[in-house]
Design a protein around this motif. Structure first.
Motif, PDB file in Angstrom:
ATOM      1  N   GLY A 191       0.805  -1.206   0.000  1.00  0.00           N
ATOM      2  CA  GLY A 191       0.000   0.000   0.000  1.00  0.00           C
ATOM      3  C   GLY A 191       0.840   1.260   0.000  1.00  0.00           C
ATOM      4  O   GLY A 191       2.064   1.235  -0.072  1.00  0.00           O
ATOM      5  N   LYS A 192       0.156   2.388   0.088  1.00  0.00           N
ATOM      6  CA  LYS A 192       0.830   3.681   0.029  1.00  0.00           C
ATOM      7  C   LYS A 192       1.413   4.068   1.387  1.00  0.00           C
ATOM      8  O   LYS A 192       0.814   3.798   2.423  1.00  0.00           O
ATOM      9  CB  LYS A 192      -0.139   4.758  -0.468  1.00  0.00           C
ATOM     10  CG  LYS A 192      -0.563   4.562  -1.930  1.00  0.00           C
ATOM     11  CD  LYS A 192      -1.417   5.719  -2.436  1.00  0.00           C
ATOM     12  CE  LYS A 192      -1.803   5.510  -3.894  1.00  0.00           C
ATOM     13  NZ  LYS A 192      -0.650   5.643  -4.810  1.00  0.00           N
ATOM     14  N   ARG A 193       2.577   4.707   1.336  1.00  0.00           N
ATOM     15  CA  ARG A 193       3.255   5.167   2.534  1.00  0.00           C
ATOM     16  C   ARG A 193       3.612   6.646   2.382  1.00  0.00           C
ATOM     17  O   ARG A 193       3.979   7.095   1.302  1.00  0.00           O
ATOM     18  CB  ARG A 193       4.529   4.352   2.789  1.00  0.00           C
ATOM     19  CG  ARG A 193       4.280   2.876   3.082  1.00  0.00           C
ATOM     20  CD  ARG A 193       3.608   2.712   4.440  1.00  0.00           C
ATOM     21  NE  ARG A 193       3.476   1.302   4.831  1.00  0.00           N
ATOM     22  CZ  ARG A 193       2.441   0.539   4.568  1.00  0.00           C
ATOM     23  NH1 ARG A 193       1.421   1.049   3.880  1.00  0.00           N
ATOM     24  NH2 ARG A 193       2.400  -0.710   4.966  1.00  0.00           N
ATOM     25  N   ASN A 194       3.498   7.376   3.469  1.00  0.00           N
ATOM     26  CA  ASN A 194       3.727   8.816   3.482  1.00  0.00           C
ATOM     27  C   ASN A 194       5.220   9.119   3.619  1.00  0.00           C
ATOM     28  O   ASN A 194       5.822   8.848   4.658  1.00  0.00           O
ATOM     29  CB  ASN A 194       2.935   9.424   4.647  1.00  0.00           C
ATOM     30  CG  ASN A 194       3.223  10.899   4.863  1.00  0.00           C
ATOM     31  OD1 ASN A 194       3.898  11.536   4.075  1.00  0.00           O
ATOM     32  ND2 ASN A 194       2.702  11.446   5.950  1.00  0.00           N
ATOM     33  N   VAL A 195       5.795   9.698   2.571  1.00  0.00           N
ATOM     34  CA  VAL A 195       7.182  10.158   2.613  1.00  0.00           C
ATOM     35  C   VAL A 195       7.168  11.668   2.391  1.00  0.00           C
ATOM     36  O   VAL A 195       6.936  12.144   1.277  1.00  0.00           O
ATOM     37  CB  VAL A 195       8.044   9.467   1.544  1.00  0.00           C
ATOM     38  CG1 VAL A 195       9.482   9.976   1.607  1.00  0.00           C
ATOM     39  CG2 VAL A 195       8.004   7.955   1.712  1.00  0.00           C
ATOM     40  N   VAL A 243       4.134  12.927   0.656  1.00  0.00           N
ATOM     41  CA  VAL A 243       3.910  12.362  -0.668  1.00  0.00           C
ATOM     42  C   VAL A 243       3.659  10.858  -0.511  1.00  0.00           C
ATOM     43  O   VAL A 243       4.414  10.160   0.165  1.00  0.00           O
ATOM     44  CB  VAL A 243       5.118  12.603  -1.590  1.00  0.00           C
ATOM     45  CG1 VAL A 243       4.866  12.039  -2.981  1.00  0.00           C
ATOM     46  CG2 VAL A 243       5.425  14.096  -1.667  1.00  0.00           C
ATOM     47  N   LEU A 244       2.596  10.370  -1.142  1.00  0.00           N
ATOM     48  CA  LEU A 244       2.210   8.968  -0.989  1.00  0.00           C
ATOM     49  C   LEU A 244       2.894   8.123  -2.048  1.00  0.00           C
ATOM     50  O   LEU A 244       2.651   8.269  -3.242  1.00  0.00           O
ATOM     51  CB  LEU A 244       0.689   8.829  -1.098  1.00  0.00           C
ATOM     52  CG  LEU A 244      -0.112   9.567  -0.030  1.00  0.00           C
ATOM     53  CD1 LEU A 244      -1.613   9.409  -0.268  1.00  0.00           C
ATOM     54  CD2 LEU A 244       0.267   9.076   1.374  1.00  0.00           C
ATOM     55  N   VAL A 245       3.761   7.233  -1.570  1.00  0.00           N
ATOM     56  CA  VAL A 245       4.523   6.343  -2.444  1.00  0.00           C
ATOM     57  C   VAL A 245       4.112   4.904  -2.145  1.00  0.00           C
ATOM     58  O   VAL A 245       3.986   4.519  -0.980  1.00  0.00           O
ATOM     59  CB  VAL A 245       6.041   6.520  -2.239  1.00  0.00           C
ATOM     60  CG1 VAL A 245       6.820   5.641  -3.216  1.00  0.00           C
ATOM     61  CG2 VAL A 245       6.442   7.984  -2.390  1.00  0.00           C
ATOM     62  N   ASP A 246       3.887   4.117  -3.185  1.00  0.00           N
ATOM     63  CA  ASP A 246       3.462   2.732  -3.013  1.00  0.00           C
ATOM     64  C   ASP A 246       4.649   1.830  -2.686  1.00  0.00           C
ATOM     65  O   ASP A 246       5.679   1.855  -3.379  1.00  0.00           O
ATOM     66  CB  ASP A 246       2.783   2.225  -4.289  1.00  0.00           C
ATOM     67  CG  ASP A 246       1.443   2.875  -4.516  1.00  0.00           C
ATOM     68  OD1 ASP A 246       0.442   2.346  -4.018  1.00  0.00           O
ATOM     69  OD2 ASP A 246       1.392   3.938  -5.186  1.00  0.00           O
ATOM     70  N   ALA A 247       4.496   1.040  -1.631  1.00  0.00           N
ATOM     71  CA  ALA A 247       5.521   0.062  -1.261  1.00  0.00           C
ATOM     72  C   ALA A 247       5.286  -1.212  -2.084  1.00  0.00           C
ATOM     73  O   ALA A 247       4.591  -2.132  -1.657  1.00  0.00           O
ATOM     74  CB  ALA A 247       5.458  -0.243   0.235  1.00  0.00           C
ATOM     75  N   VAL A 248       5.842  -1.226  -3.277  1.00  0.00           N
ATOM     76  CA  VAL A 248       5.609  -2.317  -4.225  1.00  0.00           C
ATOM     77  C   VAL A 248       6.929  -2.752  -4.838  1.00  0.00           C
ATOM     78  O   VAL A 248       7.951  -2.072  -4.714  1.00  0.00           O
ATOM     79  CB  VAL A 248       4.645  -1.872  -5.352  1.00  0.00           C
ATOM     80  CG1 VAL A 248       3.253  -1.566  -4.802  1.00  0.00           C
ATOM     81  CG2 VAL A 248       5.201  -0.660  -6.099  1.00  0.00           C
ATOM     82  N   ASP A 249       6.883  -3.903  -5.519  1.00  0.00           N
ATOM     83  CA  ASP A 249       8.046  -4.370  -6.249  1.00  0.00           C
ATOM     84  C   ASP A 249       7.738  -4.410  -7.742  1.00  0.00           C
ATOM     85  O   ASP A 249       6.633  -4.070  -8.181  1.00  0.00           O
ATOM     86  CB  ASP A 249       8.504  -5.736  -5.737  1.00  0.00           C
ATOM     87  CG  ASP A 249       7.434  -6.820  -5.895  1.00  0.00           C
ATOM     88  OD1 ASP A 249       6.343  -6.547  -6.455  1.00  0.00           O
ATOM     89  OD2 ASP A 249       7.700  -7.960  -5.461  1.00  0.00           O
TER      90      ASP A 249
END
Length: 268
Positions: free
Chosen positions: A5-9, A12-18
């Motif tokens: 899912g998305k994580r706040n950096v 900014v929401l970045v998806d923790a994906v491969d």
């Protein structure tokens, strides 16, 4: 396959994906004719969105924002224990999607950069993936388009029969384009930044050892110091400082604190 899912950096929401999840999601949407707005964000993209609340709204409303830069991946692992083993590098994602598209006879469209770059890129992709259907190409006008021009561009893409569009307009123009136009196109729109130049052979890529150590920025800075010095020498230290503040809990960055755009921007 990883999708946490998305994580706040930094807001900014970045998806923790491969790679595997990203590619399967893109190909599935292409097969089904579903819109999917995708971008690969490195530090520059995260910082640009952090600074600009309107751009932050657009990027936070894209469907898939993959961690392109090693520092972005490291930040997610540190903040959220995501244990991402590798970044999802935009140029590599493009090649892997093209490989799958070639196997499944999925037509692609290339939009952005110059006609010279597009010609070389098309030739190189056809050499690497002989079965890849390239439905069409369109060079950037390097300016904003009016509404009739933008409609003509979208009609060209739709009429081509393409099921995936790669966009190489540079950050943040390509992210704005994906946000504004994916709903109309109803297919995956993938913003891949410098991938067009890399794969066309007009701009060299950093050696793998520099990429893996998060030093790609240094390689690119030595090649284009006049154009890129502000991006890397100012934004990179600022990113580290803000990350440390978020990690320590001294400052929180709320992704909801963004500004919805009132009018579309038609980059072309």
């Amino acid at each position: 396959m990883v999708n946490l899912g998305k994580r706040n950096v930094l807001g900014v929401l970045v998806d923790a994906v491969d790679y595997k999840y990203s590619i399967e999601k893109i190909i599935d949407c292409a097969d089904k004719g579903k819109g999917l707005s995708v971008t690969a964000l490195a530090v520059h993209g995260v910082m640009t969105a952090h600074i600009d609340p309107v751009l932050r709204y657009r990027i936070n409303h894209l469907d898939l924002v993959v961690p392109d830069g090693q520092p972005v991946r490291w930040a997610m692992n540190s903040l959220y224990k995501t244990q991402l083993k590798e970044r999802v590098y935009g140029p590599e994602l493009m090649l892997r999607v093209c490989a799958q598209a070639a196997e499944r006879d999925i037509p692609i469209f290339l939009f952005g950069s110059s006609q010279t770059v597009l010609q070389r890129l098309t030739e190189n992709l056809k050499t690497a993936y002989p079965k890849l259907p390239i439905a069409g190409t369109r060079a950037s006008a390097f300016r904003r388009l009016d509404d009739p021009e933008n409609r003509a561009l979208l009609d060209q893409i739709k009429d081509s029969g393409a099921k995936i569009v790669f966009v190489g307009l540079g950050c943040p123009r390509q992210e704005v384009w994906a946000f504004e136009n994916t709903p109309t196109l109803s297919l995956p729109v993938i913003a891949v930044g410098a991938a067009f130049d890399f794969h066309a052979g007009t701009v060299p890529q950093a050696p793998f050892w520099m990429q893996s150590r998060g030093l790609e920025w240094l390689y690119r800075l030595t090649r284009e110091p006049v154009r890129l010095w502000r991006r890397y020498l100012l934004l990179n230290p600022y990113f580290i400082w803000l990350f440390m503040l978020q990690k320590s809990g001294l400052v929180s960055f709320n992704p909801e604190k963004s500004v919805e755009p009132q009018t579309p921007i038609r980059f072309g």
